[in-house]
Design a protein around this motif. Sequence first.
Motif, mmCIF file in Angstrom:
data_model
loop_
_atom_site.group_PDB
_atom_site.id
_atom_site.type_symbol
_atom_site.label_atom_id
_atom_site.label_comp_id
_atom_site.label_asym_id
_atom_site.label_seq_id
_atom_site.Cartn_x
_atom_site.Cartn_y
_atom_site.Cartn_z
ATOM 1 N N LYS A 4 7.610 2.462 5.186
ATOM 2 C CA LYS A 4 6.677 3.465 5.725
ATOM 3 C C LYS A 4 7.101 3.914 7.133
ATOM 4 O O LYS A 4 6.855 5.060 7.519
ATOM 5 C CB LYS A 4 5.260 2.867 5.733
ATOM 6 N N THR A 5 7.727 3.005 7.885
ATOM 7 C CA THR A 5 8.171 3.366 9.241
ATOM 8 C C THR A 5 9.365 4.317 9.185
ATOM 9 O O THR A 5 9.431 5.311 9.912
ATOM 10 C CB THR A 5 8.577 2.097 10.032
ATOM 11 N N GLU A 6 10.302 4.017 8.298
ATOM 12 C CA GLU A 6 11.517 4.843 8.205
ATOM 13 C C GLU A 6 11.231 6.166 7.490
ATOM 14 O O GLU A 6 11.836 7.185 7.810
ATOM 15 C CB GLU A 6 12.595 4.029 7.463
ATOM 16 N N TYR A 7 10.293 6.116 6.521
ATOM 17 C CA TYR A 7 9.992 7.310 5.711
ATOM 18 C C TYR A 7 8.483 7.525 5.658
ATOM 19 O O TYR A 7 7.842 7.282 4.625
ATOM 20 C CB TYR A 7 10.556 7.140 4.291
ATOM 21 N N PRO A 8 7.874 7.996 6.761
ATOM 22 C CA PRO A 8 6.409 8.098 6.814
ATOM 23 C C PRO A 8 5.825 9.023 5.747
ATOM 24 O O PRO A 8 4.651 8.901 5.389
ATOM 25 C CB PRO A 8 6.134 8.651 8.219
ATOM 26 N N GLU A 9 6.645 9.943 5.238
ATOM 27 C CA GLU A 9 6.120 10.908 4.245
ATOM 28 C C GLU A 9 5.983 10.290 2.851
ATOM 29 O O GLU A 9 5.311 10.836 1.987
ATOM 30 C CB GLU A 9 7.014 12.159 4.198
ATOM 31 N N LYS A 10 6.617 9.144 2.626
ATOM 32 C CA LYS A 10 6.540 8.532 1.284
ATOM 33 C C LYS A 10 5.213 7.817 1.107
ATOM 34 O O LYS A 10 4.657 7.271 2.060
ATOM 35 C CB LYS A 10 7.681 7.518 1.093
ATOM 36 N N ARG A 11 4.749 7.773 -0.139
ATOM 37 C CA ARG A 11 3.566 6.976 -0.444
ATOM 38 C C ARG A 11 4.049 5.529 -0.671
ATOM 39 O O ARG A 11 4.926 5.286 -1.513
ATOM 40 C CB ARG A 11 2.898 7.529 -1.715
ATOM 41 N N VAL A 12 3.492 4.603 0.085
ATOM 42 C CA VAL A 12 3.885 3.193 -0.074
ATOM 43 C C VAL A 12 2.641 2.383 -0.418
ATOM 44 O O VAL A 12 1.633 2.437 0.292
ATOM 45 C CB VAL A 12 4.549 2.637 1.209
ATOM 46 N N ILE A 13 2.724 1.653 -1.525
ATOM 47 C CA ILE A 13 1.591 0.818 -1.965
ATOM 48 C C ILE A 13 2.058 -0.626 -1.962
ATOM 49 O O ILE A 13 3.163 -0.937 -2.435
ATOM 50 C CB ILE A 13 1.148 1.207 -3.394
ATOM 51 N N LEU A 14 1.224 -1.502 -1.423
ATOM 52 C CA LEU A 14 1.527 -2.942 -1.452
ATOM 53 C C LEU A 14 0.473 -3.617 -2.317
ATOM 54 O O LEU A 14 -0.732 -3.503 -2.035
ATOM 55 C CB LEU A 14 1.500 -3.517 -0.028
ATOM 56 N N ILE A 15 0.916 -4.307 -3.359
ATOM 57 C CA ILE A 15 -0.042 -5.021 -4.214
ATOM 58 C C ILE A 15 0.143 -6.525 -4.021
ATOM 59 O O ILE A 15 1.275 -7.028 -3.948
ATOM 60 C CB ILE A 15 0.114 -4.619 -5.708
ATOM 61 N N HIS A 16 -0.993 -7.219 -3.894
ATOM 62 C CA HIS A 16 -0.932 -8.660 -3.606
ATOM 63 C C HIS A 16 -2.029 -9.363 -4.394
ATOM 64 O O HIS A 16 -3.163 -8.873 -4.463
ATOM 65 C CB HIS A 16 -1.135 -8.854 -2.093
ATOM 66 N N SER A 17 -1.706 -10.516 -4.943
ATOM 67 C CA SER A 17 -2.679 -11.207 -5.814
ATOM 68 C C SER A 17 -3.832 -11.820 -5.008
ATOM 69 O O SER A 17 -4.878 -12.119 -5.555
ATOM 70 C CB SER A 17 -1.965 -12.288 -6.606
ATOM 71 N N ARG A 18 -3.607 -12.020 -3.709
ATOM 72 C CA ARG A 18 -4.688 -12.586 -2.884
ATOM 73 C C ARG A 18 -5.244 -11.503 -1.960
ATOM 74 O O ARG A 18 -4.714 -10.403 -1.886
ATOM 75 C CB ARG A 18 -4.145 -13.733 -2.033
#
Length: 375
Positions: free
Chosen positions: A164-178
């Motif tokens: 997200k820092t290098e490519y702010p225009e991209k959609r970045v999703i983080l999925i985590h089980s907790r």
Amino acid sequence: MGGQASSPVSLEGVHVVVVGGGFGGIAAAQQLKSGGFSFTLIDMRDAFHHNVAALRASVKPGFAQRTFIPYAKTFGDSFVQGQVVRVNMETQSVILEGGKEIKFSHLILCTGTDGNFPGKFNTMASHQTAIQTYEDFVKQVQAADSVLVVGGGSTGVEMAAEIKTEYPEKRVILIHSRIALADPELLHSVRQEAKVVLVEKGVELLLGQKVLNMSELELNVTRKNTVVTTDKGTSLTTDLVISCVGLKVNSAAYASSFSDSLAENGALKVNEHLQVKGHPNVYAVGDCADVNEPKMAYHAGLHAAVAVDNISKSLSGNPLTPYHTGSVTMLLAMGHDDGVGQFNGFKLPRFIVTLGKSRDLLLWKSWREMKQKQP
Ligand SMILES: Cc1cc2nc3c(=O)[nH]c(=O)nc-3n(C[C@H](O)[C@H](O)[C@H](O)COP(=O)(O)OP(=O)(O)OC[C@H]3O[C@@H](n4cnc5c(N)ncnc54)[C@H](O)[C@@H]3O)c2cc1C
């Protein structure tokens, strides 16, 4: 180290074999070298991988060359490239794939952990191929409009932040089980701050959910509009899936010889001097040592110093140095411009982590340790 022992040390007949040239292995080899020991460092690859910086190398073109440091330039003939398949305690030697045998008087095992690319690079590839693999991966990231990072431990948190820092225009999703992000050993306030930074940067968080169709997904390759479903009924589309879960101890080199000293995860049970239980001339260092603390490059370096010191002390008959885990020091780079973390159990301000870690990812330290000039 060795020179500090009060009794003189005879190094005659001493040959230390270090298996694995990760953070623990290069620290041990460098200390053996400066202590005047005869030693052999063995790694299956020809260059040290600074995997702490692997995530930046995954997003920034031209960066990967800074994350691999050739061994032979530093250690000359004391470096042998090869894969250790077995340790023979009867002949006191390690056996390489292909049958070559290298004898030791003392053995330091630091075979570390493997995990998913890009956080880890497990392939047996030459220095140049390794660099190219990361450069090719940067192109996959660049080609994606949206990226899903699976796993919100420290690696996943850093990965999402780097993209997200290098490519702010991209959609970045983080999925985590907790619900809580990053390592459980970190202070709650640090884990909370990691979440704040990700949200500030615009990373979307899917917490308390697991990907259902993981086995169907092709990792690390941009495939437009890939459908991902979760156990909470969420369905989303993404162009690129990166997995940041599942580190596994590399025990293949020693498992058959030290089956009595193996912890459940394959790490080697050690005493407080980092000697493998029942084998006073064998030490385990870094991620493959069963020490109750977070698995960190920083700790691997501390272990290496204790192991080499104890080899020296055992030769001079001096009492051995114990290894004690301190309060947790851990810094998470959240892209080059932010970071969260704690020092000795105390939370650090974000700008301190940014200055101390995020800008350079401590690459300078390893290049200095290997006595080579960073490109
Ligand atoms: C993305 C990421 C970021 C991280 N960031 C940090 C950080 O900021 N700070 C920190 O302190 N820690 C960090 N860590 C953890 C850190 O990378 C590990 O704790 C560290 O690499 C452990 O060092 P090691 O020497 O034990 O093993 P490794 O670095 O895993 O090295 C093991 C070496 O052994 C070799 N090897 C294995 N088996 C054999 C064999 N049979 N024969 C020959 N060679 C073999 C491998 O090729 C490898 O070079 C991070 C980890 C990841 C994945």
